[in-house]
Design an enzyme around this catalytic site. Structure first.
Site, mmCIF file in Angstrom:
data_model
loop_
_atom_site.group_PDB
_atom_site.id
_atom_site.type_symbol
_atom_site.label_atom_id
_atom_site.label_comp_id
_atom_site.label_asym_id
_atom_site.label_seq_id
_atom_site.Cartn_x
_atom_site.Cartn_y
_atom_site.Cartn_z
ATOM 1 N N HIS A 183 29.313 68.308 66.965
ATOM 2 C CA HIS A 183 29.090 68.223 67.358
ATOM 3 C C HIS A 183 28.087 66.609 66.432
ATOM 4 O O HIS A 183 26.075 66.139 66.961
ATOM 5 C CB HIS A 183 27.625 68.502 68.070
ATOM 6 C CG HIS A 183 28.667 69.451 69.037
ATOM 7 N ND1 HIS A 183 28.415 69.004 70.367
ATOM 8 C CD2 HIS A 183 28.063 70.810 69.774
ATOM 9 C CE1 HIS A 183 29.778 70.045 71.391
ATOM 10 N NE2 HIS A 183 29.395 71.303 70.834
ATOM 11 N N ASP B 37 37.404 73.270 70.465
ATOM 12 C CA ASP B 37 36.838 73.739 70.392
ATOM 13 C C ASP B 37 36.030 73.670 72.430
ATOM 14 O O ASP B 37 36.804 72.608 72.677
ATOM 15 C CB ASP B 37 34.986 73.920 70.274
ATOM 16 C CG ASP B 37 33.653 74.377 70.110
ATOM 17 O OD1 ASP B 37 33.405 75.623 69.328
ATOM 18 O OD2 ASP B 37 32.996 74.461 71.243
HETATM 19 N N1 LIG Z 1 22.967 75.265 72.927
HETATM 20 C C1 LIG Z 1 23.961 73.939 74.285
HETATM 21 C C2 LIG Z 1 25.071 74.369 73.560
HETATM 22 C C3 LIG Z 1 25.423 74.567 72.173
HETATM 23 C C4 LIG Z 1 27.185 74.621 72.741
HETATM 24 C C5 LIG Z 1 27.416 74.522 70.343
HETATM 25 C C6 LIG Z 1 28.907 74.850 70.831
HETATM 26 O O1 LIG Z 1 30.032 75.874 70.513
HETATM 27 N N2 LIG Z 1 29.376 73.643 70.346
HETATM 28 O O2 LIG Z 1 30.676 73.609 70.421
HETATM 29 ZN ZN LIG Z 2 31.723 75.213 71.622
#
Ligand SMILES: NCCCCCC(=O)NO
Ligand SMILES: [Zn+2]
Length: 343
Positions: free
Chosen positions: A159, A195
Site C-alpha cells: 500500500h 493479497d
Molecule cells: N485498516 C484498513 C485495512 C488495511 C488493510 C491492510 C492489508 O492487509 N493490506 O493488504
Molecule cells: Zn491485505
C-alpha cells in the site's frame, strides 16, 4: 527455498488502529512474522539468512526523498512534542484543501498518510528499512541464480506509494525489489499482487512504466479497502498504458472465481515476456481472515504456489497481509512448498 528474515521487524509494533469507530489493537503484529518463521523452520523450507544492508539509494529509486525523510524523522519530532504514543493522523489533505506540505510533523503526518491504521512508532523506520533490505537481499540472490526466494517482510509494503504510507505499509518492499531487479539488468519484471487488498502503492509507483507489469487480484474497491484504486479500468498511463491489470472480485467470491482471475493474470505475465516475477504474497485471502472476505482454504495456497511455478520464472515472494495468525504460517509456507513441488 531460501528465506530472508530480519528480527528487526519486531521494532514495528503499533498499539492501536481505528476500527469500527474505536481504537483497537493493531491486526498487523510481530506475532505474524513469528508464526511464518516457525512454519518455515518446521516445514524445513530451506536456509534462512539475514538481510544485507543496502542503504537509502534503492529505496529512493521508487520513493520520494521528502517522504523518506519524513518517515525517518517523524518519530523523533513527534516525541520531541512530549508525545509517547503512536503517531497517527487526525485529518487528511482532502479535495480543495491546499496541497502544500506542512512544516509541522503533525501536518506532515496527515499529508503523507493514506489512513489512520498505520502508526508511526519509535522503531518504524528501522523496521521498514530492514524489510526493504530483506526484499533487496532476496533480489540479490535471484540475480545470483536462485530460482526462488522468500523475503519474510514485515511491515508489509504494497500500500506504500511513491510518497505516502498506509494499510500498515511504509516502504514498498516488492516495488523496491522489482526496481532493483531492473537496475541489475532484468529488462522486464512482473509484480503480481495476490493479497486480498489492491496494491495501490505498487500500482502508483509503476503506473506510467512499460518495463514493470503490475497485476492485482483483490476485493472489489467498490466495497473493500483501499476503495479509491483497484478498478478494472485502470490500465496504466502514457508509456505504461496496457501494463497494469486489476482483477477486482466481489467480496465473498468463490475459490474457483479467484483461480480464474489468477490464470488470466498468469497469461498476461507470460505474454509480457517477464524475466522475473515478484509476488506480493498476502494470505488475507484466507477464508478465516478477520478483516477480509475471500474463501481460499489452506490447501488452495498449495495450488497457488504450483500455478506460479508454472511460469518458470525466477521468483521473489514478499510477505504482505494475512491476519489469521494461527494459520498464517501454514498458508504462507503452503504457497512456497507448492511452488517448490512443481519443480
Ligand atoms: N485498516 C484498513 C485495512 C488495511 C488493510 C491492510 C492489508 O492487509 N493490506 O493488504
Ligand atoms: Zn491485505
Amino acid at each position: 527455498m531460501l528465506t530472508v528474515y530480519s528480527d528487526a521487524h519486531r521494532l514495528q509494533h503499533g498499539q492501536s488502529e481505528l476500527i469500527d469507530g474505536t481504537l483497537k489493537p493493531c491486526f498487523e503484529t510481530p506475532s505474524r512474522a513469528d508464526m511464518v518463521l516457525a512454519a518455515v523452520r518446521e516445514r524445513e523450507l530451506g536456509d534462512i539468512i539475514h538481510p544485507r544492508r543496502h542503504g537509502l539509494d534503492p529505496i529512493l529509486r521508487v520513493h520520494d526523498a521528502d517522504y523518506a525523510r519524513f518517515l525517518e524523522t517523524a518519530w523523533q519530532r513527534w516525541s520531541d512534542m512530549g508525545r509517547d504514543y503512536d503517531a497517527l493522523p487526525k485529518m487528511w489533505q482532502i479535495r480543495r484543501l491546499r496541497e502544500a506540505i506542512p512544516d509541522h510533523v503533525e501536518g506532515q503526518l496527515c499529508y503523507y498518510s493514506m489512513d489512520c491504521g498505520t502508526p508511526i512508532t519509535a522503531g518504524t523506520w528501522a523496521a521498514a528499512t530492514a524489510a526493504a533490505d530483506t526484499a533487496l537481499t532476496g533480489a540479490d540472490r535471484l540475480i545470483g541464480g536462485e530460482r526462488a526466494v522468500f523475503a519474510l517482510t514485515r511491515p508489509p509494503g504494497h500500500h506504500a506509494a511513491f510518497d505516502y504510507c498506509g494499510g500498515y505499509c511504509f516502504l514498498n518492499n516488492a516495488a523496491i525489489a522489482a526496481q532493483a531487479l531492473r537496475d541489475r539488468g532484468m529488462r522486464k519484471v512482473a509484480v503480481l499482487d495476490v493479497d486480498y487488498h489492491h496494491g495501490n502503492g505498487t500500482q502508483d509507483i509503476f503506473y506510467r512504466r512499460a518495463d514493470v507489469l503490475f497485476l492485482s487480484i483483490h476485493g472489489d474497491p467498490r466495497t473493500e479497502y483501499p476503495f479509491f484504486l483497484g478498478f478494472a479500468d485502470e490500465k496504466g498511463e502514457g508509456e505504461g498504458l496496457g501494463y497494469n491489470f486489476n482483477f477486482p472480485l466481489s467480496a465473498g467470491s468463490c475459490v474457483s472465481t479467484w483461480f480464474v482471475a489468477l490464470d488470466c493474470a498468469l497469461d498476461q505475465i507470460a505474454r509480457f515476456g517477464a524475466e522475473a516475477l515478484v509476488v506480493s504474497l498476502g494470505v488475507d485471502t484466507y477464508r478465516g481472515d478477520p478483516i477480509s472476505r475471500f474463501q481460499l482454504d489452506s490447501p488452495d495456497f498449495v495450488t497457488l504456489g504450483a500455478r506460479l511455478a508454472g511460469l518458470k520464472l525466477p521468483t521473489l515472494f514478499c510477505l504482505e497481509g494475512g491476519y489469521a495468525v494461527g494459520p498464517i504460517g501454514t498458508n504462507v509456507v503452503n504457497v512456497l512448498a507448492g511452488f517448490e513441488a512443481r519443480g
